[in-house]
Design a protein around this motif. Structure first.
Motif, short mmCIF file in Angstrom:
data_model
loop_
_atom_site.label_atom_id
_atom_site.label_comp_id
_atom_site.label_asym_id
_atom_site.label_seq_id
_atom_site.Cartn_x
_atom_site.Cartn_y
_atom_site.Cartn_z
N ARG A 95 3.00 -8.19 -18.17
CA ARG A 95 3.69 -8.97 -17.14
C ARG A 95 4.35 -8.05 -16.12
O ARG A 95 4.20 -8.24 -14.90
CB ARG A 95 4.73 -9.88 -17.76
N TRP A 96 5.08 -7.03 -16.59
CA TRP A 96 5.81 -6.18 -15.66
C TRP A 96 4.89 -5.21 -14.93
O TRP A 96 5.22 -4.76 -13.84
CB TRP A 96 6.93 -5.45 -16.40
N THR A 97 3.73 -4.93 -15.52
CA THR A 97 2.73 -4.15 -14.78
C THR A 97 2.25 -4.94 -13.57
O THR A 97 2.14 -4.41 -12.46
CB THR A 97 1.53 -3.81 -15.68
N GLY A 98 1.97 -6.22 -13.78
CA GLY A 98 1.56 -7.07 -12.66
C GLY A 98 2.65 -7.22 -11.62
O GLY A 98 2.39 -7.20 -10.41
N PHE A 99 3.90 -7.37 -12.08
CA PHE A 99 5.02 -7.48 -11.13
C PHE A 99 5.16 -6.19 -10.32
O PHE A 99 5.37 -6.24 -9.09
CB PHE A 99 6.30 -7.76 -11.90
N GLY A 100 5.01 -5.05 -10.98
CA GLY A 100 5.07 -3.78 -10.25
C GLY A 100 3.94 -3.66 -9.24
O GLY A 100 4.14 -3.15 -8.13
N GLY A 101 2.75 -4.16 -9.61
CA GLY A 101 1.65 -4.15 -8.66
C GLY A 101 1.93 -5.02 -7.45
O GLY A 101 1.63 -4.64 -6.31
N ALA A 102 2.53 -6.20 -7.66
CA ALA A 102 2.87 -7.06 -6.54
C ALA A 102 3.91 -6.41 -5.63
O ALA A 102 3.83 -6.52 -4.40
CB ALA A 102 3.38 -8.41 -7.07
N LEU A 103 4.88 -5.73 -6.24
CA LEU A 103 5.86 -5.00 -5.43
C LEU A 103 5.21 -3.90 -4.61
O LEU A 103 5.51 -3.72 -3.42
CB LEU A 103 6.93 -4.39 -6.35
N LEU A 104 4.31 -3.13 -5.25
CA LEU A 104 3.64 -2.03 -4.55
C LEU A 104 2.76 -2.57 -3.43
O LEU A 104 2.70 -1.98 -2.34
CB LEU A 104 2.81 -1.23 -5.56
N LEU A 105 2.07 -3.67 -3.68
CA LEU A 105 1.24 -4.28 -2.64
C LEU A 105 2.09 -4.70 -1.45
O LEU A 105 1.74 -4.43 -0.29
CB LEU A 105 0.51 -5.48 -3.22
N THR A 106 3.22 -5.33 -1.71
CA THR A 106 4.10 -5.79 -0.63
C THR A 106 4.67 -4.61 0.15
O THR A 106 4.66 -4.61 1.40
CB THR A 106 5.23 -6.64 -1.21
N ALA A 107 5.15 -3.59 -0.58
CA ALA A 107 5.72 -2.42 0.09
C ALA A 107 4.66 -1.70 0.91
O ALA A 107 4.91 -1.30 2.06
CB ALA A 107 6.33 -1.48 -0.94
N GLY A 108 3.47 -1.53 0.35
CA GLY A 108 2.40 -0.86 1.09
C GLY A 108 1.99 -1.64 2.32
O GLY A 108 1.72 -1.06 3.38
N ALA A 109 1.95 -2.97 2.21
CA ALA A 109 1.57 -3.79 3.35
C ALA A 109 2.58 -3.66 4.49
O ALA A 109 2.21 -3.54 5.66
CB ALA A 109 1.44 -5.25 2.91
N TRP A 110 3.88 -3.67 4.13
CA TRP A 110 4.90 -3.50 5.17
C TRP A 110 4.82 -2.11 5.80
O TRP A 110 5.00 -1.95 7.02
CB TRP A 110 6.29 -3.74 4.60
N ALA A 111 4.53 -1.11 4.97
CA ALA A 111 4.43 0.25 5.50
C ALA A 111 3.26 0.38 6.47
O ALA A 111 3.38 1.00 7.53
CB ALA A 111 4.28 1.25 4.34
N VAL A 112 2.13 -0.22 6.12
CA VAL A 112 0.98 -0.19 7.04
C VAL A 112 1.31 -0.93 8.33
O VAL A 112 0.97 -0.48 9.42
CB VAL A 112 -0.26 -0.81 6.35
N SER A 113 1.99 -2.06 8.22
CA SER A 113 2.37 -2.82 9.41
C SER A 113 3.29 -2.02 10.32
O SER A 113 3.31 -2.22 11.54
CB SER A 113 3.06 -4.12 9.00
#
Length: 475
Positions: free
Chosen positions: A25-43
């Motif tokens: 569960r927390w691996t998936g949550f960490g992935g969602a956090l990383l996806l969101t952070a990476g998306a904002w960084a690319v933006s």
């Protein structure tokens, strides 16, 4: 009949079934956090490293989803996991697609008293709104039904053109649609006699749901929520012939079709189920079918008039098919012909193949309805099979279109090879499109580097996760 049970590779099925869910569960949550952070960084204009981080985050969620299949806890735990995984995506920029900016522009057109099904964003929206819309949709009227047109206009009037607030409100609509999906899928599984936990895993925790209903803010969330909840309400009313409840279910399905037309397929399922409940036979089937047609027409007229949008949406139904989708199998012969004989021959072949696909869809739906009427397949299976035909043989395929078929299939497929195949297709499509929408034709090298980085990070996380799981088991 021999039952074949599919099992995921033994390298990830260490005897830790009772100890691994929280770690996953927390691996998936960490992935969602990383996806969101990476998306904002690319933006914000960050280098390719940020895109690699976003891809790695998406990969981690998919990995966690796959590993969770081997240790499915109770349904409440799965729903809470969905909430955790969705949490970071609620504050992410629009992911995998820029369609929400088309919604915003179409809403501006409607708020100005124009018909978005007739007037394109370029002709009726502000320059700022048009600039955010994908190049194709700038000159194209809205292809959506009158119910969603009403939603678009209401959001435009509330936000006054503010894109941040607008995206937030559309995401709220998506969440409401997802809540209806979460309510419906376990009940459909109960109707079909399938394990509720397996249905939630494949149907609701599916990365395609996270990416495209929440991250991508697609109106498919509202369509699917209305359609699936409507079929649940209607089917549960049939045993006791509770006509008001049955009518409410039909109305919900009709409203789903006023977002996107494919939801009408559920009326074929409900109508056939009604004919069977009344005793079957051709006459009852025809009468039930006519009642569904009348109900769909009534909902359509009332929605169009109540929303003030009129009937311009009828002329715009074929708009999505103007795109030559490379994912659609019906377009592949045309691409081949175009490569060999030239663009004109290719387009002619695409048009012919699309007509053939439509004929195959109609024939396939007729076969499914016939089998359903004779009791050969269940209502939920019939919905999944018909939606699969529409997705695979339709003129356009987008990754989120797969959910039209995956959600009902998740609620009716027993544990076995077909469930595994559907899961594999969903997993592949979840990673097929970069997390950030845009044209990468001139940045292929950047995309390759980002995917290589993302794959390396996910592979490393898998090795660490596997070792941690083994340590937990040994302790």
């Amino acid at each position: 009949m021999q039952t074949v049970t599919y099992r995921w590779p033994t390298t990830v099925t260490t005897a830790t079934r009772d100890d691994t869910p929280e770690l996953v569960r927390w691996t998936g949550f960490g992935g969602a956090l990383l996806l969101t952070a990476g998306a904002w960084a690319v933006s914000a204009g960050a280098p390719p490293l940020a895109l690699g981080a976003a891809i790695a985050g998406a990969g981690l969620v998919v990995l966690a989803w796959v590993l969770l299949r081997n240790a499915l806890p109770d349904p409440l735990w799965l729903r809470r996991t969905l909430a955790w995984w969705c949490g970071p995506l609620l504050v992410a920029p629009p992911l995998f697609s820029r369609d929400v900016f088309s919604y915003l522009a179409q809403g501006e057109v409607a708020a100005r008293g124009l018909d978005p099904n007739v007037v394109s964003p370029a002709a009726g929206a502000s320059a700022e709104a048009v600039a955010r819309v994908g190049s194709y949709w700038r000159e194209t009227p809205s292809p959506y039904g009158p119910l969603f047109g009403t939603v678009e206009r209401a959001i435009a009037e509330v936000t006054g053109g503010d894109p941040v607030l607008g995206v937030g409100l559309y995401r709220l609509v998506s969440v409401l649609g997802l809540l209806l999906v979460v309510w419906s899928v376990p009940r459909l599984a109960e109707i079909a006699g399938v394990d509720e936990r397996a249905a939630l895993w494949l149907g609701v925790l599916n990365p395609l749901v996270l990416w495209h209903l929440i991250g991508g803010v697609h109106n498919d969330a509202l369509m699917l929520g209305l359609m699936l909840s409507g079929i649940v309400v209607a089917l549960t009313a049939l045993p006791g012939m509770r006509w008001w409840q049955f009518t409410a279910g039909v109305v919900l399905i009709g409203l789903g079709a006023q977002v996107k037309l494919p939801a009408l397929v559920a009326l074929a399922v409900v109508g056939t189920a009604l004919a069977r409940r009344l005793g079957g036979g051709l006459v009852r089937f025809v009468l039930a079918g006519l009642s569904m047609v009348v109900a769909a027409a009534a909902v359509s007229v009332l929605t169009s008039l109540a929303g003030g949008s009129g009937f311009g949406w009828v002329r715009a139904l074929g708009t999505p098919s103007k795109i030559n989708s490379w994912m659609a199998p019906t377009n592949w012969p045309g691409y081949l012909a175009g490569a060999v004989f030239g663009p004109q021959s290719g387009q002619a072949m695409i048009s012919s193949a699309r007509i053939a696909g439509l004929v195959l869809i109609l024939c396939g739906v007729a076969v499914v309805v016939h089998r359903h009427l004779r009791g050969g397949i269940s209502e939920v299976a019939a919905l999944g099979m018909m939606m699969s035909l529409i997705v695979v043989l339709g003129p356009v395929i987008q990754p989120w279109y797969l959910l039209w078929a995956v959600l009902p299939l998740a609620a009716c497929l027993p544990d076995g090879p077909w469930r595994a195949r559907v899961a594999a297709v969903a997993g592949v499509f979840a990673l097929l499109v970069p997390p950030l929408a845009g044209d990468f034709s001139g940045r292929v090298a950047e995309l390759i580097v980002a995917y290589a980085l993302g794959i390396a990070l996910v592979a490393g996380a898998y090795l660490v996760l596997r070792r941690a799981r083994v340590s937990v088991a040994q302790s």
